[in-house]
Design a protein around this motif. Structure first.
Motif, PDB file in Angstrom:
ATOM      1  N   ARG A  22       0.847  -1.196   0.000  1.00  0.00           N
ATOM      2  CA  ARG A  22       0.000   0.000   0.000  1.00  0.00           C
ATOM      3  C   ARG A  22       0.882   1.246   0.000  1.00  0.00           C
ATOM      4  N   SER A  61     -11.089   8.761   3.373  1.00  0.00           N
ATOM      5  CA  SER A  61     -11.267   7.457   2.719  1.00  0.00           C
ATOM      6  C   SER A  61      -9.931   6.907   2.219  1.00  0.00           C
ATOM      7  N   ASN A  62      -9.135   7.776   1.591  1.00  0.00           N
ATOM      8  CA  ASN A  62      -7.817   7.360   1.094  1.00  0.00           C
ATOM      9  C   ASN A  62      -6.900   6.931   2.240  1.00  0.00           C
ATOM     10  N   GLU A  65      -7.900   3.499   3.513  1.00  0.00           N
ATOM     11  CA  GLU A  65      -7.480   2.460   2.571  1.00  0.00           C
ATOM     12  C   GLU A  65      -5.965   2.235   2.626  1.00  0.00           C
TER      13      GLU A  65
END
Length: 87
Positions: A22, A61-62, A65
């Motif tokens: 990620r 949100s990013n 994640e």
């Protein structure tokens, strides 16, 4: 083990794989994350950083994640663990 190869213990290899899988939060996402750590709402973060509430929602949100978090508290905890936030 061949020349030039190194052994990594399983837990370290797992953490490394998780981090490499990620991308890290961007500088702006880190600013939002720092505000999340202060317990601020999206509306408050938007006001402090001069952003729209929709933009803040996208950044949150990013962040969730990228940190593999289910919620804001978990994101802040993971960011501290990774050294992305100072306590």
């Amino acid at each position: 083990m061949g020349l030039g190869k190194r052994y990594l213990p399983g837990d370290i290899a797992q953490r490394l794989a998780e981090r490499l899988g990620r991308p890290e939060p961007s500088p702006r996402e880190r600013e939002v994350l720092a505000q999340m750590a202060k317990g601020r709402s999206n509306k408050e973060i938007a006001s402090v950083l001069g952003l729209s509430e929709e933009t803040v929602k996208r950044h949150v949100s990013n962040v969730l994640e990228k940190l593999g978090a289910q919620d804001r508290t978990q994101a802040v905890t993971e960011a501290i663990r990774r050294g992305l936030l100072e306590v």
